[in-house]
Design a protein around this motif. Structure first.
Motif, short mmCIF file in Angstrom:
data_model
loop_
_atom_site.label_atom_id
_atom_site.label_comp_id
_atom_site.label_asym_id
_atom_site.label_seq_id
_atom_site.Cartn_x
_atom_site.Cartn_y
_atom_site.Cartn_z
N VAL A 28 0.84 -1.20 0.00
CA VAL A 28 0.00 0.00 0.00
C VAL A 28 0.88 1.25 0.00
CG1 VAL A 28 -1.68 1.32 1.35
CG2 VAL A 28 -1.90 -1.19 1.14
N GLY A 29 0.54 2.20 -0.85
CA GLY A 29 1.28 3.45 -0.93
C GLY A 29 0.96 4.18 -2.21
N PRO A 30 1.52 5.37 -2.37
CA PRO A 30 1.20 6.18 -3.55
C PRO A 30 1.57 5.54 -4.88
CG PRO A 30 2.26 7.51 -1.85
CD PRO A 30 2.36 6.09 -1.40
N ARG A 31 2.54 4.63 -4.89
CA ARG A 31 2.96 4.04 -6.16
C ARG A 31 1.84 3.23 -6.82
NH1 ARG A 31 7.90 -0.26 -7.36
NH2 ARG A 31 8.10 0.23 -9.57
N ALA B 222 -3.68 11.51 4.11
CA ALA B 222 -5.06 11.71 4.55
C ALA B 222 -5.92 10.49 4.24
CB ALA B 222 -5.64 12.96 3.89
N ARG B 223 -5.65 9.86 3.09
CA ARG B 223 -6.40 8.66 2.72
C ARG B 223 -6.11 7.52 3.70
NH1 ARG B 223 -6.51 7.05 -3.50
NH2 ARG B 223 -7.27 9.17 -3.44
N LEU B 224 -4.86 7.32 4.05
CA LEU B 224 -4.52 6.28 5.03
C LEU B 224 -5.18 6.55 6.37
CD1 LEU B 224 -0.70 5.69 4.36
CD2 LEU B 224 -2.58 4.15 3.77
N ARG B 225 -5.20 7.81 6.77
CA ARG B 225 -5.81 8.16 8.05
C ARG B 225 -7.31 7.84 8.04
NH1 ARG B 225 -4.67 13.20 7.95
NH2 ARG B 225 -2.50 12.78 8.45
N ARG B 226 -7.97 8.14 6.94
CA ARG B 226 -9.40 7.83 6.86
C ARG B 226 -9.64 6.34 6.91
NH1 ARG B 226 -9.25 11.97 2.92
NH2 ARG B 226 -9.23 10.43 1.23
N TRP B 227 -8.82 5.57 6.22
CA TRP B 227 -8.98 4.12 6.27
C TRP B 227 -8.75 3.58 7.67
CZ3 TRP B 227 -5.75 3.69 1.20
CH2 TRP B 227 -6.62 3.71 0.09
N ALA B 228 -7.71 4.10 8.34
CA ALA B 228 -7.44 3.66 9.71
C ALA B 228 -8.61 3.99 10.63
CB ALA B 228 -6.16 4.30 10.22
N GLU B 229 -9.17 5.16 10.47
CA GLU B 229 -10.31 5.55 11.29
C GLU B 229 -11.54 4.68 11.01
OE1 GLU B 229 -10.60 9.65 10.32
OE2 GLU B 229 -9.01 10.26 11.72
N GLN C 42 -4.68 0.89 -7.94
CA GLN C 42 -4.85 -0.54 -7.69
C GLN C 42 -5.29 -0.81 -6.25
OE1 GLN C 42 -2.20 0.95 -9.15
NE2 GLN C 42 -1.12 -0.44 -10.55
N VAL C 43 -4.69 -0.08 -5.31
CA VAL C 43 -5.09 -0.25 -3.91
C VAL C 43 -6.54 0.19 -3.72
CG1 VAL C 43 -4.69 0.55 -1.54
CG2 VAL C 43 -2.75 -0.13 -2.98
N ASP C 44 -6.92 1.29 -4.34
CA ASP C 44 -8.32 1.74 -4.24
C ASP C 44 -9.27 0.64 -4.72
OD1 ASP C 44 -7.58 4.19 -3.27
OD2 ASP C 44 -7.98 5.29 -5.12
N LEU D 100 6.91 7.03 11.03
CA LEU D 100 6.23 7.69 9.92
C LEU D 100 4.75 7.28 9.87
CD1 LEU D 100 6.07 9.34 7.29
CD2 LEU D 100 6.91 7.30 6.09
N ILE D 101 4.49 6.00 9.88
CA ILE D 101 3.11 5.53 9.71
C ILE D 101 2.25 5.88 10.92
CG2 ILE D 101 1.71 3.43 9.50
CD1 ILE D 101 4.04 2.40 7.67
N GLU D 102 2.82 5.83 12.12
CA GLU D 102 2.05 6.23 13.29
C GLU D 102 1.74 7.72 13.27
OE1 GLU D 102 3.27 2.70 16.43
OE2 GLU D 102 4.16 4.69 16.68
N ASP D 103 2.68 8.54 12.79
CA ASP D 103 2.42 9.97 12.66
C ASP D 103 1.32 10.22 11.63
OD1 ASP D 103 4.31 10.60 14.54
OD2 ASP D 103 5.85 11.23 13.10
N VAL D 104 1.33 9.46 10.55
CA VAL D 104 0.35 9.65 9.48
C VAL D 104 -1.06 9.29 9.95
CG1 VAL D 104 -0.44 8.69 7.27
CG2 VAL D 104 1.94 9.41 7.54
#
Length: 247
Positions: free
Chosen positions: A14-17, A60-67, A21-23, A122-126
């Protein structure tokens, strides 16, 4: 449904690359599972070409998914294997088990610990929450990486055959991950064959794990197999989080 039989599902890389596909995989899993109860394995800078740290929109997208309930794992740093491997077995794994993506197979303890720590921070901050755990790219760990894991503070780690608690090396689930390969026709054919048998073969396993990758979205036969496999497994298993395995 027996609640002691669990199904764990994860999206790798998962990531911007692999944004589109992830969506597509998120939409598919949410539809198949009826919920956002799955994991994402996040790569901080895939092959040095897609840094998460500078992509505010993807953060922001990762944060929404985590939430929404998605578990966020650290999945290496570059996902690229630049190590010079010592020993025939390590060289065989690096050459044949992955396309130069077993990043943590040849790393020494200090470098592995640094990348794990940086990735976790990094990921925890995001996402604004603790990382669920760590999974090495291609599920490959060298001695240095395994020693670093014991110090890195992750609650959970996994390889292809088990899930464990790194601080104590306590195994909390056993059994192979069901996954699909899209790199070549023989790999596609073999992964389709294994997936077709998986629901029956794993019927006696307390925990079944399924992993999907961005490359799966480009092969309709793989997507159809993913649909069949997850639908079959979800019928008689509780869709769960990795955290549910931790006592």
């Amino acid at each position: 449904m027996p609640h002691d039989r669990r199904l764990l599902v994860a999206i790798h890389d998962v990531g911007p690359r692999f944004e589109s596909q992830v969506d597509a995989l998120v939409d598919r899993l949410a539809r198949l599972l009826g919920q956002m109860r799955f994991a994402m394995l996040v790569v901080p800078n895939h092959w040095g070409e897609a840094p998460l740290s500078s992509n505010r929109a993807y953060q922001a997208r990762l944060r929404r998914w985590a939430e929404a309930g998605v578990e966020m794992f650290v999945h290496g740093w570059f996902h690229r294997d630049d190590s010079a491997h010592d020993g025939a077995i390590a060289r065989l794994k690096a050459r044949h088990m992955t396309a130069r993506e077993g990043e943590f197979l040849g790393l020494g303890h200090a470098e592995a610990l640094r990348l794990m720590t940086d990735g976790r921070r990094l990921i925890e901050d995001v996402v604004g929450a603790p990382a669920a755990g760590f999974v090495a790219p291609a599920w490959l760990y060298g001695d240095g990486a395994r020693a670093a894991l014991a110090e890195a503070g992750f609650a959970v780690a996994e390889d292809h055959m088990r899930v464990w608690q790194p601080a104590t090396d306590r195994t909390i689930a056993r059994g192979p991950v069901i996954t699909w390969a899209s790199r070549s026709r023989p790999r596609i054919a073999s992964s389709l064959a294994v997936a077709a048998l998986a629901p029956g073969l794993l019927r006696g396993q307390r925990v079944a794990r399924v992993a999907v990758h961005p490359g799966d979205t480009g092969v309709p036969r793989l997507l159809a197999s993913i649909d069949r496999t997850l639908s079959a497994m979800a019928r008689d298993r509780t869709v769960s989080r990795y955290a549910d395995l931790v006592p």
